[in-house]
Write an enzyme that holds these catalytic residues in place. Structure first.
Site, short mmCIF file in Angstrom:
data_model
loop_
_atom_site.label_atom_id
_atom_site.label_comp_id
_atom_site.label_asym_id
_atom_site.label_seq_id
_atom_site.Cartn_x
_atom_site.Cartn_y
_atom_site.Cartn_z
CB SER A 271 -0.95 -0.05 1.20
OG SER A 271 -2.05 0.75 0.95
CG HIS A 412 -5.66 -2.51 0.47
ND1 HIS A 412 -4.90 -2.19 -0.63
CD2 HIS A 412 -5.18 -1.73 1.48
CE1 HIS A 412 -4.01 -1.27 -0.31
NE2 HIS A 412 -4.16 -0.98 0.98
C1 GTR Z 1 -5.44 4.71 1.62
C2 GTR Z 1 -4.81 5.48 0.50
C3 GTR Z 1 -4.09 4.54 -0.42
C4 GTR Z 1 -3.24 3.52 0.32
C5 GTR Z 1 -3.83 3.08 1.65
C6 GTR Z 1 -2.86 2.41 2.62
O1 GTR Z 1 -6.20 5.49 2.45
O2 GTR Z 1 -5.82 6.17 -0.19
O3 GTR Z 1 -3.33 5.26 -1.37
O4 GTR Z 1 -1.95 3.99 0.50
O5 GTR Z 1 -4.39 4.11 2.34
O6 GTR Z 1 -1.69 2.75 2.73
O7 GTR Z 1 -3.34 1.53 3.34
#
Ligand code: GTR
Length: 430
Positions: A271, A412
């Site tokens: 991420s 995710h």
């Molecule tokens: C979210 C963000 C993403 C990603 C994520 C993370 O809020 O929009 O770009 O980086 O966080 O790091 O878990």
């Protein structure tokens, strides 16, 4: 516009940071057919318009230009080594019977003697016992600290600022005893050790707390001449640059540790930390394998594809991640001289793995796939093969050679499935 969308829009206008990003996830476009047409910047043409046709021209002409474009427009320029000076490593613990005797665990405090205002960073290193040779090593930052990465309960609890999280038992922005192991599902240490590999990690907040004003208490303020009074200029480094710096300092340490083969280092991140691992891999060629897990917008996903998270959202929610220039491309992606296929190409000819998750539509899995596909011409200059396919593969069906890709079932996250592929991939190249 439906009324619920309108009220969401109004609420999200008042929000900042993570909350803003979360509210935007409900408003975003997820329809491929609504992506306006776009043209990617040419990878194999210099800024002066000269065609790049050999590996040598890429390495000596185009690559330095592309790297400089990312510094100028996206992540900012990492200061030179003279700025931070000497790096001190202090091994504070060696536990030879870690993970039930399979591994040796070391804790290493890394600091800058010329900059004592920076509290330093604590690296945790696991190396396999009985391997009979220095181990290849995965190097990656963690979201919640060494005590969260490891299932072992005798690791000092991080005392640093952390993002609020009920799930992770963070109370008043600090870890608690209940936070132990909260990130361990993302770091299958035994699986990695059983495969004869080492793992080194550090808490990214050791370098700089992840919030808009975090730099004032982090490395960036300490290294800047004006300290917390700094006005960041266009092209100055952002937090992702600082976190990536931390990964390179781990590589500095690993070069001194006889249990690790510092010629075999895979940089890995998830991420926002996947964006970080890509940028670390782009700048520091000691990382001979680069891995991006669900890195999304600002990472592997093509910025010109307006689907899921956009440049406008990410630069509003997380302005501190990037250099000041990047916000200029909110809703103006076509004006940006880079796109993310160029970030992937900066890893060439080193093997790179890009991974998506099917439910992670916010990160634009297809855009993550396409950046690797579009980077293939650079790998081809080195005689290296990319995906071997031109369409996104089926779920849970990894593809690729020097550039590899999978889209996994689920959300995710980093899972054992992801690690199984990374281990296979890295070991194939080591
Ligand atoms: C979210 C963000 C993403 C990603 C994520 C993370 O809020 O929009 O770009 O980086 O966080 O790091 O878990």
């Amino acid at each position: 516009m439906p009324r619920h969308l309108l009220s969401l829009l109004m609420i999200s206008a008042l929000l900042v940071g993570e909350d803003f990003a979360e509210a935007q996830q409900k408003l975003a476009n997820y329809d491929e057919s609504k992506i306006p047409p776009y043209t990617l910047p040419a990878l194999l043409k210099t800024q002066a318009g000269k065609a790049v046709t050999t590996a040598d021209e890429w390495t000596h002409m185009r690559r330095p230009e592309v790297l400089a474009l990312f510094e100028q427009h996206v992540f900012g320029k990492t200061p030179s080594a003279a700025t931070w000076g000497k790096v001190d490593f202090q091994v504070t613990e060696v536990k030879k019977d870690a993970l039930g005797g399979k591994a040796t665990r070391k804790l290493i405090h890394l600091s800058l003697p010329e900059h004592p205002a920076w509290a330093g960073m604590d690296v945790m290193l696991y190396t396999p016992n009985g391997l009979g040779k220095p181990a290849p090593c995965f190097v990656g930052p963690s979201f919640n600290g060494n005590h969260a990465v490891s299932p072992e309960t005798d690791i000092p609890l991080s005392t640093r600022w952390m993002r609020a999280s009920k799930d992770k038992n963070i109370v008043n922005n600090r870890a608690t005893e209940a936070s132990r192991g909260s990130e361990s599902s993302r770091w299958p240490l035994e699986m990695i050790i059983d495969q004869g590999c080492a793992v080194a990690s550090y808490y990214y907040g050791d370098v700089e707390p992840d919030q808009a004003e975090g730099w004032k208490e982090g490395l960036r303020a300490v290294l800047s001449q004006d300290g917390p009074a700094t006005e960041w200029k266009e092209g100055d480094w952002g937090a992702i640059g600082a976190w990536a710096w931390g990964l390179s300092r781990i590589a500095d340490y690993l070069e001194t540790d006889a249990d690790v083969n510092a010629k075999q280092l895979a940089v890995i991140g998830h991420s926002r930390l996947g964006k970080t691992s890509l940028w670390a891999g782009a700048q520091d060629q000691r990382f001979d394998v680069v891995i991006s897990n669900n890195s999304g917008e600002g990472g592997a996903a093509l910025m010109r594809r307006n689907i899921g998270e956009t440049t406008a959202v990410i630069t509003k929610a997380f302005p501190h991640w990037f250099t000041k220039t990047y916000v200029n491309y909110a809703n103006q992606e076509a004006a940006c001289p880079i796109d993310k296929h160029m970030l992937i190409a900066l890893a060439a000819p080193r093997p790179i793995y890009i991974a998506s998750a099917v439910e992670d539509t916010w990160a634009d899995p297809k855009g993550e796939f396409l950046s690797g596909l579009q980077a293939e011409p650079v790998y081809a200059l080195f005689g290296k093969k990319g995906y071997g396919v031109t369409e996104q593969p089926a779920i849970d069906s990894p593809v690729g050679d020097a550039i590899a890709y999978h889209i996994r079932t689920g959300k995710h996250d980093v899972t054992d499935y992801d690690w199984q592929q990374y281990l296979k991939f890295a070991k194939r190249h080591w």
